[in-house]
Design an enzyme around this catalytic site. Sequence first.
Site, mmCIF file in Angstrom:
data_model
loop_
_atom_site.group_PDB
_atom_site.id
_atom_site.type_symbol
_atom_site.label_atom_id
_atom_site.label_comp_id
_atom_site.label_asym_id
_atom_site.label_seq_id
_atom_site.Cartn_x
_atom_site.Cartn_y
_atom_site.Cartn_z
ATOM 1 N N LYS A 1 0.827 -1.209 0.000
ATOM 2 C CA LYS A 1 0.000 0.000 0.000
ATOM 3 C C LYS A 1 0.865 1.263 0.000
ATOM 4 C CE LYS A 1 -2.857 -3.006 -0.196
ATOM 5 N NZ LYS A 1 -3.317 -3.386 -1.526
ATOM 6 N N GLU B 1 -2.181 7.935 7.969
ATOM 7 C CA GLU B 1 -2.914 8.827 7.066
ATOM 8 C C GLU B 1 -3.891 9.662 7.883
ATOM 9 O OE1 GLU B 1 -5.132 6.665 4.146
ATOM 10 O OE2 GLU B 1 -3.349 6.053 3.026
ATOM 11 N N HIS C 1 -16.102 -4.642 5.670
ATOM 12 C CA HIS C 1 -15.289 -4.665 4.454
ATOM 13 C C HIS C 1 -15.787 -5.652 3.409
ATOM 14 C CE1 HIS C 1 -12.612 -1.884 6.409
ATOM 15 N NE2 HIS C 1 -12.513 -2.710 7.442
ATOM 16 N N ARG D 1 -7.138 -7.323 -10.309
ATOM 17 C CA ARG D 1 -7.898 -8.510 -10.695
ATOM 18 C C ARG D 1 -9.232 -8.081 -11.287
ATOM 19 N NH1 ARG D 1 -8.852 -7.650 -5.092
ATOM 20 N NH2 ARG D 1 -11.039 -7.113 -4.810
HETATM 21 C C1 MV4 Z 1 -9.433 4.919 4.920
HETATM 22 C C2 MV4 Z 1 -10.649 5.356 5.474
HETATM 23 C C3 MV4 Z 1 -10.720 6.652 5.935
HETATM 24 N N1 MV4 Z 1 -9.635 7.462 5.859
HETATM 25 N N2 MV4 Z 1 -8.390 5.767 4.856
HETATM 26 C C4 MV4 Z 1 -10.612 0.305 4.497
HETATM 27 C C5 MV4 Z 1 -9.828 -0.818 3.903
HETATM 28 C C6 MV4 Z 1 -8.812 -0.217 3.025
HETATM 29 N N3 MV4 Z 1 -9.150 -0.506 1.663
HETATM 30 C C7 MV4 Z 1 -8.847 1.243 3.296
HETATM 31 N N4 MV4 Z 1 -9.985 1.507 4.117
HETATM 32 C C8 MV4 Z 1 -10.271 2.770 4.556
HETATM 33 N N5 MV4 Z 1 -9.271 3.667 4.462
HETATM 34 C C9 MV4 Z 1 -8.497 6.997 5.319
HETATM 35 N N6 MV4 Z 1 -7.450 7.779 5.292
HETATM 36 C C10 MV4 Z 1 -11.702 4.452 5.549
HETATM 37 C C11 MV4 Z 1 -11.518 3.146 5.092
HETATM 38 C C12 MV4 Z 1 -12.646 2.286 5.212
HETATM 39 C C13 MV4 Z 1 -13.308 1.791 4.079
HETATM 40 C C14 MV4 Z 1 -12.888 2.067 2.785
HETATM 41 C C15 MV4 Z 1 -13.540 1.557 1.688
HETATM 42 C C16 MV4 Z 1 -14.668 0.760 1.870
HETATM 43 C C17 MV4 Z 1 -15.108 0.480 3.134
HETATM 44 C C18 MV4 Z 1 -14.437 0.983 4.256
HETATM 45 C C19 MV4 Z 1 -14.912 0.679 5.512
HETATM 46 C C20 MV4 Z 1 -14.253 1.154 6.616
HETATM 47 C C21 MV4 Z 1 -13.126 1.950 6.456
#
Ligand code: MV4
Length: 541
Positions: free
Chosen positions: A133, A217, A252, A309
């Site tokens: 990441k 972040e 998720h 993917r």
């Molecule tokens: C975040 C966020 C809020 N702020 N980053 C969740 C898994 C990974 N793909 C990144 N994720 C997140 N990153 C910042 N800076 C909130 C999430 C997140 C989220 C993102 C996409 C879809 C569902 C989610 C559920 C909870 C948190």
Amino acid sequence: MSAAKKSSGAKAAPVARELRKVLIANRGEIAVRIIRACRELGIQSVAVYSDADTGAPHVRAADEAVHIGPAPASESYLRGDHLIDVAKRVGADAIHPGYGFLSEREWFAKAVEDAGLIWIGPPASAIAAMGSKTAARTLAIKAGTPVVPGTTEALKDAAEAKKLAQEFGLPVLLKAAAGGGGKGMRVVRDLNEIESALGSAQREAKNAFGDDAVYIEKYIEGPRHVEIQVLADKHGNCISLGERECSIQRRHQKMIEEAPSVAVSPELRKKMGDAAVAAAKAAGYVNAGTCEFLLDKHGNFYFLEMNTRIQVEHPVTELVMGIDLVQWQLRIARGETLPFLETPKPNGWAIECRITSEDPANGFLPSTGRITHLQLPAGPGVRWDGGITTGSVVGLSYDPMLAKLIVHAPTRELAIARMERALRELVIHGVETSREFHLRMMADEDYRTSNVTIQWLEAKLPEILARKPSEETLRAAVIAGALFAQKDRGGRPGTGVAAGQGAAATAGGSAATGSSASPLSADPSRASWAEQARREALRGA
Ligand code: MV4
């Protein structure tokens, strides 16, 4: 300017390669989906199957099928070296990994190519670049793709984390560098919590990924999850194919996806599309991929990660863009050039509901059993991408997603109505499913106006589950209730013993169609949705 540009450093066009036979290193609905694309292109397909999948739909659909081992994925679908041996033995010239399993393992992509086979996916180097990441953030930054304010290096200690948290402003989010899917993530809202949060994030990251690197972040509050589909060929062309709205998720796991997103204007679509294409090009991307973004209410978007993917939710993009993404994965792999250079305007609206063997009334606990009856929706604008049939045994060895129900209609409102209609037509007996949950969602006011964020479903779920079952479930439940009442009194259905028939006739009509609360299932008292519905119905009857 067009999103499709020849990249300046493009190598000489690779020689087109023949694709006669493809081994599909997957199971379930995605294996069936890939077999369909192969057949339409005149390509032979080879399915693989474990002990648990003898006679499964993907096995029957393929031109050939090879048994690869016992039910546990680690002894079957995850045995990369064995799968490559099988591909060579049957004379396949390519492997399609689907999603999950080996699809994003850099070593597998490399091993497939080293064996002289075509890998139907991105180069191993692109998988590796996006797998980290922090590396992905570095690439995105270099490409000019907006990322969340934060670091691209692992944190050294809590003191550094504290200093950075003050710089970005609270709340902040600690994330595993090797992560994805939310593991090793900690929200920090108070500086005093940062030391223990860092420790636990590092331990979780170490456990999950064997790597304790954690970065920081700024935490974005209340965003949507919007992702952009990209397709890149081997000749330096890369196009974006619009967005998918994926905010309706729980732990998720996405539950409902749609395209387009109500939150994305044509201008924003262009900006996000260009940003996704830039990130893909920076990674040397080829084939189908998806850039995930957070989108805040002001229209600011931030690159999160790239999924290297084909994704579960690809059909909603196919329907509104009029493109067969899986066919294009195969065409790109054999060296074809993308046929157009502009992002099409989305046509109408598409919605996908994931049909899982989980019991919404019971905390979405996985439900197992044999599918005793399956009746599929059809008619205008309805698509069923499934991997089950009557008689399928649903166990615990694999993901609970049984199928996807996808609809396409001219407007979002019509798509919701169409999805509700299709869900009503769907009958699955033998296991609990997410069907009733989706019916409730289609009736939910926030869903209907797309007044949602990534946190919305988890906050709203208790209320959704506490609601009365859908009208249609209730109607069938009245009949079920009547029949059980009759049975309790020693009567037999169809013998004309009166008790309950009046209620059934008044409230029932032609109701038994489309319900999971059938009075005919072997032991309906085990079906918690049905039971809840029956109680409701009897109270009202
Ligand atoms: C975040 C966020 C809020 N702020 N980053 C969740 C898994 C990974 N793909 C990144 N994720 C997140 N990153 C910042 N800076 C909130 C999430 C997140 C989220 C993102 C996409 C879809 C569902 C989610 C559920 C909870 C948190």
